[in-house]
Scaffold this active site. Structure first.
Site, short mmCIF file in Angstrom:
data_model
loop_
_atom_site.label_atom_id
_atom_site.label_comp_id
_atom_site.label_asym_id
_atom_site.label_seq_id
_atom_site.Cartn_x
_atom_site.Cartn_y
_atom_site.Cartn_z
N ASP A 254 0.90 -1.20 -0.01
CA ASP A 254 0.00 0.15 -0.03
C ASP A 254 0.79 1.39 -0.05
OD1 ASP A 254 -3.00 1.08 0.90
OD2 ASP A 254 -1.37 2.24 1.72
N TYR B 170 2.67 9.84 0.04
CA TYR B 170 3.87 9.42 0.95
C TYR B 170 5.09 9.73 -0.02
CZ TYR B 170 0.09 6.30 2.60
OH TYR B 170 -0.93 5.87 3.37
N LYS C 4 -3.02 5.98 -4.00
CA LYS C 4 -4.00 6.94 -3.59
C LYS C 4 -3.72 8.28 -4.26
CE LYS C 4 -3.97 4.63 0.87
NZ LYS C 4 -2.40 4.55 1.09
N HIS D 85 -7.58 9.57 -1.45
CA HIS D 85 -6.99 9.33 -0.32
C HIS D 85 -8.00 10.01 0.98
CE1 HIS D 85 -2.66 9.27 1.26
NE2 HIS D 85 -3.62 8.96 2.35
#
Ligand code: A2P
Length: 287
Positions: free
Chosen positions: A48, A53, A78, A111
């Site tokens: 994931d 990120y 996401k 997200h």
């Protein structure tokens, strides 16, 4: 190394998703490359990540380094809020595919709903189109409440396949889980051990790994507190995505499919719930 692959669950469109995955936030660069590579070699099959990120390139490298075939790995990413809107979502997916160096995603999530932008329905229309074009095998949302999902269904007719939520015994999200279940939506749990940056201290519950209710159940089963928590997720039909960059803990977290918690242990764990107010409020959260 023993193969400890997790069983799989079916999303409502038939796509199979492993019952446990590796969360990658906040790992970056070589730490992320190495954790992903090790995890896949151990038997993890769900990874994931997210554009927010800033580790998609490292995750992609870890996957390639592992030697596990692309078709055996379930990759989730996401779209962050700057990717909200129809055109923006399409650009966002292209960005993630290029960072990951792959030509499709297994699951793409919105997200955060960011209702103040009021664009998540347009984003969702782009997601539906991209899935129909074969660029994404399944689509879903993250941090969506019931009223956000109801809008998606009312305005597009397409129900998300997954809703990924901040979820663990102290933030059990029972009403939202039930809503997801009634709509055939699989619930994934982020911060499944309650150790993420958003998990401060849970009232009387405190740190889950040292909470006596959990340590006692762990001692009875000869398992670690983290394994007991992850097993609670699995038995509820949830998909936890614990993050670890430590090989011993990566292995420990995957090894939760050969024991069972009885009904009392399950209800004692669920009784740690501090209610919805303890969760990050996605109606006001600013990414
Ligand atoms: P580390 O990477 O050093 O293992 P969550 O996924 O719930 O947000 O939790 C992530 C945090 O929990 C990380 O700080 C991670 O540290 C730690 N962690 C992951 N697995 C375990 C485990 N089995 N036991 C204790 N801590 C863990």
């Amino acid at each position: 190394m023993p193969d400890m692959r997790a069983p799989k669950q079916k999303l409502y469109n038939g796509v199979e998703i492993p019952q446990i995955g590796l969360g990658t936030w906040p790992m970056k660069d070589s730490e992320a490359v190495s954790a992903v590579e090790q995890a896949l070699r151990m038997g993890y099959r769900l990874i994931d990540t997210a554009s927010a990120y800033q580790n998609e390139a490292a995750v992609g490298k870890g996957i390639r380094n592992s030697g596990v075939g692309r078709d055996e790995v379930f990759i989730t990413s996401k779209a962050r809020s700057v990717g909200h809107g129809f055109k923006e979502a399409k650009t966002a997916l292209e960005g993630s595919l290029s960072e990951l160096e792959t030509d499709y995603l297994d699951l793409y999530l919105i997200h955060w709903p960011k209702p103040m932008l009021d664009k998540y329905v347009d984003t969702w229309r782009a997601f539906i189109e991209m899935m129909n074009e074969g660029k994404i095998r399944a689509i879903g949302v993250s941090n969506f409440k019931q009223h956000h999902i109801e809008r998606l269904i009312d305005e597009t007719g397409v129900t998300p396949m997954v809703n990924q939520l901040q979820l663990h015994p102290a933030i059990a999200r029972s009403e939202l889980r039930e809503f997801n279940e009634q709509h055939g939506i699989v619930t994934e749990s982020w911060s499944p051990l309650g150790l993420g940056a958003n998990d401060v201290v849970f009232g009387s519950v405190g740190d889950l790994l040292t909470n006596p209710v959990i340590t006692e159940i762990a001692a009875e089963h000869g398992r670690s507190p983290a394994q007991v928590i992850l097993r609670w997720h699995v038995q509820l039909g949830l998909i936890p995505i614990p993050k670890s960059s430590n090989s011993r803990r990566l292995e420990e977290n995957l090894n939760v499919f050969d024991f069972e918690l009885n009904a009392k242990a399950m209800s004692d764990l669920s009784a740690l719930d501090q209610g919805e107010a303890a969760a990050v409020d996605s109606d006001i959260h600013d990414e």
